[in-house]
Every structure is written in C-alpha cells, then in structure tokens.
Write a protein that holds these residues in place. Structure first.
Motif, PDB file in Angstrom:
ATOM      1  N   PHE A 127      -5.162   5.904 -10.211  1.00 14.46           N
ATOM      2  CA  PHE A 127      -3.961   6.719 -10.088  1.00 14.46           C
ATOM      3  C   PHE A 127      -4.122   7.667  -8.900  1.00 14.46           C
ATOM      4  N   MET A 128      -3.007   8.264  -8.501  1.00 14.72           N
ATOM      5  CA  MET A 128      -2.994   9.122  -7.325  1.00 14.72           C
ATOM      6  C   MET A 128      -3.251  10.575  -7.712  1.00 14.72           C
ATOM      7  N   SER A 129      -4.194  11.201  -7.022  1.00 12.09           N
ATOM      8  CA  SER A 129      -4.468  12.612  -7.252  1.00 12.09           C
ATOM      9  C   SER A 129      -3.436  13.454  -6.519  1.00 12.09           C
ATOM     10  N   PRO A 130      -3.328  14.749  -6.840  1.00 10.56           N
ATOM     11  CA  PRO A 130      -2.382  15.617  -6.128  1.00 10.56           C
ATOM     12  C   PRO A 130      -2.653  15.697  -4.622  1.00 10.56           C
ATOM     13  N   THR A 131      -3.872  15.372  -4.202  1.00 15.15           N
ATOM     14  CA  THR A 131      -4.197  15.367  -2.774  1.00 15.15           C
ATOM     15  C   THR A 131      -3.922  14.005  -2.155  1.00 15.15           C
ATOM     16  N   ARG A 132      -3.275  13.123  -2.917  1.00 15.15           N
ATOM     17  CA  ARG A 132      -2.858  11.796  -2.464  1.00 15.15           C
ATOM     18  C   ARG A 132      -4.040  10.878  -2.202  1.00 15.15           C
ATOM     19  N   HIS A 133      -5.110  11.059  -2.965  1.00 21.22           N
ATOM     20  CA  HIS A 133      -6.243  10.155  -2.916  1.00 21.22           C
ATOM     21  C   HIS A 133      -6.241   9.327  -4.206  1.00 21.22           C
ATOM     22  N   VAL A 138     -10.057   7.368 -16.643  1.00 23.09           N
ATOM     23  CA  VAL A 138      -9.354   7.035 -17.887  1.00 23.09           C
ATOM     24  C   VAL A 138      -7.858   7.196 -17.638  1.00 23.09           C
ATOM     25  N   ASN A 139      -7.050   6.302 -18.194  1.00 26.10           N
ATOM     26  CA  ASN A 139      -5.608   6.449 -17.990  1.00 26.10           C
ATOM     27  C   ASN A 139      -4.785   6.302 -19.266  1.00 26.10           C
ATOM     28  N   ASP A 140      -5.426   6.429 -20.414  1.00 31.16           N
ATOM     29  CA  ASP A 140      -4.689   6.401 -21.686  1.00 31.16           C
ATOM     30  C   ASP A 140      -5.326   7.429 -22.623  1.00 31.16           C
ATOM     31  N   PHE A 141      -4.492   8.325 -23.155  1.00 27.38           N
ATOM     32  CA  PHE A 141      -5.019   9.458 -23.925  1.00 27.38           C
ATOM     33  C   PHE A 141      -4.300   9.650 -25.257  1.00 27.38           C
ATOM     34  N   ASP A 142      -3.548   8.659 -25.682  1.00 25.74           N
ATOM     35  CA  ASP A 142      -2.757   8.807 -26.900  1.00 25.74           C
ATOM     36  C   ASP A 142      -3.597   9.192 -28.118  1.00 25.74           C
ATOM     37  N   GLU A 143      -4.845   8.734 -28.156  1.00 25.33           N
ATOM     38  CA  GLU A 143      -5.689   8.940 -29.337  1.00 25.33           C
ATOM     39  C   GLU A 143      -6.717  10.057 -29.163  1.00 25.33           C
ATOM     40  N   THR A 144      -6.680  10.784 -28.055  1.00 24.34           N
ATOM     41  CA  THR A 144      -7.740  11.758 -27.770  1.00 24.34           C
ATOM     42  C   THR A 144      -7.849  12.845 -28.842  1.00 24.34           C
ATOM     43  N   VAL A 228      -5.907  -1.648  -5.754  1.00 25.38           N
ATOM     44  CA  VAL A 228      -5.639  -0.542  -4.836  1.00 25.38           C
ATOM     45  C   VAL A 228      -4.358  -0.792  -4.061  1.00 25.38           C
ATOM     46  N   ASN A 229      -4.225  -1.979  -3.512  1.00 25.00           N
ATOM     47  CA  ASN A 229      -3.028  -2.305  -2.721  1.00 25.00           C
ATOM     48  C   ASN A 229      -1.760  -2.197  -3.566  1.00 25.00           C
ATOM     49  N   LYS A 230      -1.869  -2.588  -4.822  1.00 25.88           N
ATOM     50  CA  LYS A 230      -0.715  -2.492  -5.709  1.00 25.88           C
ATOM     51  C   LYS A 230      -0.406  -1.047  -6.053  1.00 25.88           C
ATOM     52  N   ALA A 231      -1.460  -0.260  -6.292  1.00 19.59           N
ATOM     53  CA  ALA A 231      -1.270   1.144  -6.669  1.00 19.59           C
ATOM     54  C   ALA A 231      -0.603   1.939  -5.560  1.00 19.59           C
ATOM     55  N   LYS A 402      -0.228   4.567  -9.996  1.00 21.18           N
ATOM     56  CA  LYS A 402      -0.996   4.024 -11.109  1.00 21.18           C
ATOM     57  C   LYS A 402      -1.225   2.537 -10.907  1.00 21.18           C
ATOM     58  N   GLY A 403      -2.486   2.143 -10.926  1.00 13.46           N
ATOM     59  CA  GLY A 403      -2.828   0.743 -10.753  1.00 13.46           C
ATOM     60  C   GLY A 403      -3.778   0.267 -11.827  1.00 13.46           C
ATOM     61  N   SER A 404      -3.440  -0.841 -12.453  1.00 15.76           N
ATOM     62  CA  SER A 404      -4.294  -1.416 -13.486  1.00 15.76           C
ATOM     63  C   SER A 404      -5.114  -2.560 -12.901  1.00 15.76           C
ATOM     64  N   ILE A 405      -6.330  -2.700 -13.382  1.00  8.49           N
ATOM     65  CA  ILE A 405      -7.173  -3.807 -12.966  1.00  8.49           C
ATOM     66  C   ILE A 405      -6.675  -5.084 -13.640  1.00  8.49           C
ATOM     67  N   ASP A 406      -6.505  -6.144 -12.869  1.00 11.70           N
ATOM     68  CA  ASP A 406      -6.020  -7.411 -13.409  1.00 11.70           C
ATOM     69  C   ASP A 406      -7.162  -8.132 -14.121  1.00 11.70           C
TER      70      ASP A 406
END
Length: 484
Positions: A127-133, A138-144, A228-231, A402-406
C-alpha cells in the motif's frame, strides 16, 4: 505470565470469561525482560508448540461458520460459501474463527501483543504511505485484538503450507517455504529486540528497496514486481473509472450484482432505514472522529455523488460494505471511500473484550499500532438502526496504492519471498505492540521453536483439509447454501 487455560463459562457478572488469560508481568530493564521471556518456557515449552490434537467435541466446527453467517446479509451467504469452496486455501481464509477456537486449547507463553487475528499470507500486501512510497505490511485488521503472539505466527506459517499445497509444490518446496517464513519471523524479532524503541517504530519494509535486495542476492521476484506495477495504478481516480460511469454528466456506480450494487437497486434493507440517509449519517459521524487536518482534506471533497454495496474478500463476504463516490476540484478529482462493517473479533471469546467502545474504533486503533503507516483517511463510525441495533464500521480509501500478491499464480520463489516479507511485517507488528526482548528470548538461539512451528503447520494444514471435506459435504447435502 499466562495463568494457562481456564474454563469457558459465565463469570460472576453473567459475562462470559475468556479461557485464555494473559497476565504478563512487565519488567523495565533489558536483562529482566529477557529473563522473563526465558522463564515463560516453563509455562509453554518450545517443543509444545508442535502439538496439534483435535478436541473430542470438535466435530461441529461448521456451527461456528453458521453462527457468523446468521448476522450477515443473508443473500450474500451463498456467495461466501462459494468463494470458500474453491480450495482448501480459500476455505482457510474464511475460517479464522474455527482456528481461533482451536488455538485457544494450545500452549501460550503469556506474552501479549496486539494480534492481527487473521494473519494468513493473503492478508499481507502493498500500500502507499503518506510520503507516496510503497511499503509491504499487514493489510487486514478486522480481527485485531490483544492476545497471544503465537496465534498469529501459527496462522501465518500454516497459511504458507496450505498456499504452497494449493500451488501444487512438492514437499521439499513446501517445507522450505514454511521454514523460511518462521526463520524470517525469528530473525526479525531478534533484530527488533536489539533496536531502540523509536527505531522499531519507524522501521518499514520499503518495497523498491526490498526488490533491489532480492535481485542483488539472486532472488528476483517477478510476483512482487507485478504487484508493485499494479499497486502504482490503484488510486481513487482509477477506482472511480473502474467501478463508475457518467450518467447525464453525473458520476455513478455501475451495477454489477452481486459484486457491486448501487443503493437505489438494493432491496431488503428497509428495516435499517433509507440507505442514502444511513450512509450519509455514517459519513458525518466518521468525519467527527477524524483529526482536524484530515477533516480539512475530506471537506475539500464536497460533492457526494453515489453509494453502493460492494462485496470484498473471502472471509468478509456477507458483512455490510458500502462505497461512497465523492469529487473535489471537478468530477475527474475523485475520492472513493469504503465503509466496512466491523463485527466482533474472532478472538474476543477467547481473550476478552476490547477496551474500545465500538468495533470500528477497535479495528482502527489496532491498525494504527500494528501497521507501519496507515491511510490518512482511516477512521471509524457507527449508528443505531430503527430497531435499536448498533452497527459499527471503519472507513478508509478503497484504493490507496493497495496491491495484493497474486498467490494463485506465484512461482516457488514468489511464495517464499512473500512468506519472508509477511513474517517480517508480523514480527514488526508484534515488536511495536509487545515485548520484543521477551519474545526473542523465549524463542531462544536455536531452531527448537522454529521446528515446532513447522511441525504444527503441517499438522494443522492436514486438519484444514479434513475440515474442507466436511465443508464440501455440507454444501453437497444442502446444509450450506452455495452460489453456482
């Protein structure tokens, strides 16, 4: 330290008490913190983590799936089961509650962290940070929820074994992938244990730097480069183009049921009040929970155009997920927000309730301490239905780099590299929110713990396959509805 397992029953106040109690005694100086980690092995010897034995009353674990489905949007339940039925891996992704109930009977060291709760390999990505990097995390936190760090580790490493089986890899490759995953977690935690607190907090897994390092070490990852290219192409403007269309010059969500349904086409939500009013109310309350600078950004997107119900993920199918389409400077300056229902964490009945008032805030506050850097528009909201039921939600940008690994098409090195990075991210989450020195000392200097986790992963992957067969039989018998 952990007092071990206590019976799961009603407490004196009529509230169910969790069977796993984490009663960690904190120490302040490094020597004592490491000593506490070593002493924790008396409660849960390293080799004990290899053991997996189904409980005698385990046969009806499908009851837990049906329990979750009962409170979700009923017309989407057949789709949920259809997505889970694709393979043992997709089934595993939808059964966090089943595994949590199994893990509650396994040994724990008693060292608490902010658990991810559903830390399988598909829940890590870019995913993209606020500094655009671009960063990997982790990208799912529903159960945290705060809980035993070992549970996250076992769910992640087991998912690598199951994913590798799904890809048809041989035993040697599967074992290597699982070993690399737990070794990465162990080595990363050892490194975090030696770092200053702020250095741990600011550490991140920069994707471009990671790709360069893999290439330098002779481990190029086409899978990661593709992600990365997709994200890089995924932002709100692209989301608006993909999911929307212009109707008489006005941006609208296009209809693509059941995946995406504009709210004016939805039926069966009358008991929750007019949907347009519901979503606007959720949005207004979400804004009230944001810091002033974030509200200022959001206020610049002053035109609301449309909303729709969206289906996301595998385990989340059936939860209420709304998307909102707004614009700023003009219709080409789009902002697409996702408003996702936050249910009770699958960990709650085993480790206790969250200290936050709503599940939306539980998810958001957990994400902020786990994740290296979060979406600037991340927030929570809730409202009460006309029937008096409170619905909790959290809000974020639908697409924010946001990019998911295939994983469905990844080769051997792609899966192994993803396992390594996911383990680093998980160790980082645990080091930020728990005692890295104690966890590192608990795992020790040899591979006893690593080998135990590898053994557990294989055994639980076998259990998952048996559960999958039971699940598929329930679909064939008609017990569970499944979309064709």
């Amino acid at each position: 330290m952990s007092r071990g397992s206590v019976p799961f029953g009603d407490g004196a106040d009529g509230v169910q008490e969790p069977p796993v109690v984490l009663d960690w005694i904190e120490a302040t100086n490094p020597k004592d913190r490491m000593l506490m980690g070593t002493i924790a092995r008396r409660r849960a010897p390293l080799g004990s983590h290899a053991m997996w034995h189904p409980m005698p009353n385990r046969a009806e674990k499908l009851d837990l799936l049906e329990e979750q489905s009962a409170i979700r949007v009923q017309e989407l339940i057949p789709l949920r089961y259809a997505r889970m039925s694709v393979s043992p891996f997709t089934f595993y992704r939808g059964t966090a509650l089943i595994m949590a109930s199994d893990l509650a009977a396994t040994p724990v060291s008693g060292i608490p962290v902010q658990c991810v709760g559903d830390a399988h390999i598909a829940n890590f990505g870019i995913f993209m940070s606020p500094t655009r990097h671009l960063v990997f995390d982790v990208n799912d936190f529903d159960e945290t929820l705060p809980g035993p760090w070992e549970w996250d580790v076992k769910r992640l490493v087991t998912s690598v074994e199951i994913c590798a089986r799904d890809r048809g890899f041989d035993k040697a490759t599967r074992r290597r992938a699982v070993q690399e995953c737990i070794r990465s977690y162990h080595a990363s935690m050892d490194e975090f244990a030696q770092m200053d607190n702020l250095d741990v907090w600011y550490a991140n897994l920069d994707v471009e730097k990671t790709l360069q390092e893999y290439t330098k070490n002779g481990m190029p990852s086409k899978t990661l480069r593709k992600a990365v290219n997709k994200a890089l192409s995924k932002d709100s403007n692209h989301a608006a183009q993909k999911f929307g269309e212009l109707v008489d010059g006005e941006p609208r969500f296009r209809s693509d049921p059941p995946e995406l349904v504009p709210i004016d086409e939805l039926k069966g939500y009358d008991h929750e009040g007019p949907l347009d009013v519901t979503i606007r109310t959720l949005f207004d309350r979400y804004k009230d929970n944001l810091y002033a600078d974030r509200r200022q950004v959001l206020d610049s997107y002053h035109r609301y155009h449309d909303a729709a119900r969206k289906v996301v993920g595998v385990g989340s199918v059936g939860t209420r997920v709304w998307v909102m389409l707004l614009s700023g400077r003009d219709v080409n300056d789009a902002l697409v927000l996702q408003i996702k229902e936050a249910e009770t964490s699958v960990l709650e009945r085993f480790v206790g309730r969250s200290r936050f008032r709503t599940h939306g805030e539980r998810v958001v506050q957990g994400q902020k301490v786990i994740q290296t850097t979060s979406d600037v528009l991340l927030g929570w909201t809730s409202m009460t239905t006309p029937e008096g039921l409170r619905k909790d939600y959290y809000v974020r940008q639908l697409w924010n780099g946001k990019g998911s690994i295939d994983l469905d098409h990844a080769g051997k090195e792609g899966i192994i590299n993803t396992a390594r990075m996911s383990a680093w991210a998980l160790a980082h989450a645990h080091a930020r929110t728990g005692d890295a020195m104690a966890i590192s000392a608990y795992m020790g200097d040899d591979d006893t713990f690593d080998n135990a986790i590898v053994t557990f992963a294989k055994q639980y992957a076998d259990q998952n396959e048996l559960d999958y067969e039971v699940f598929m039989d329930a679909i064939k018998s008609g017990r569970l509805p499944c979309a064709k």
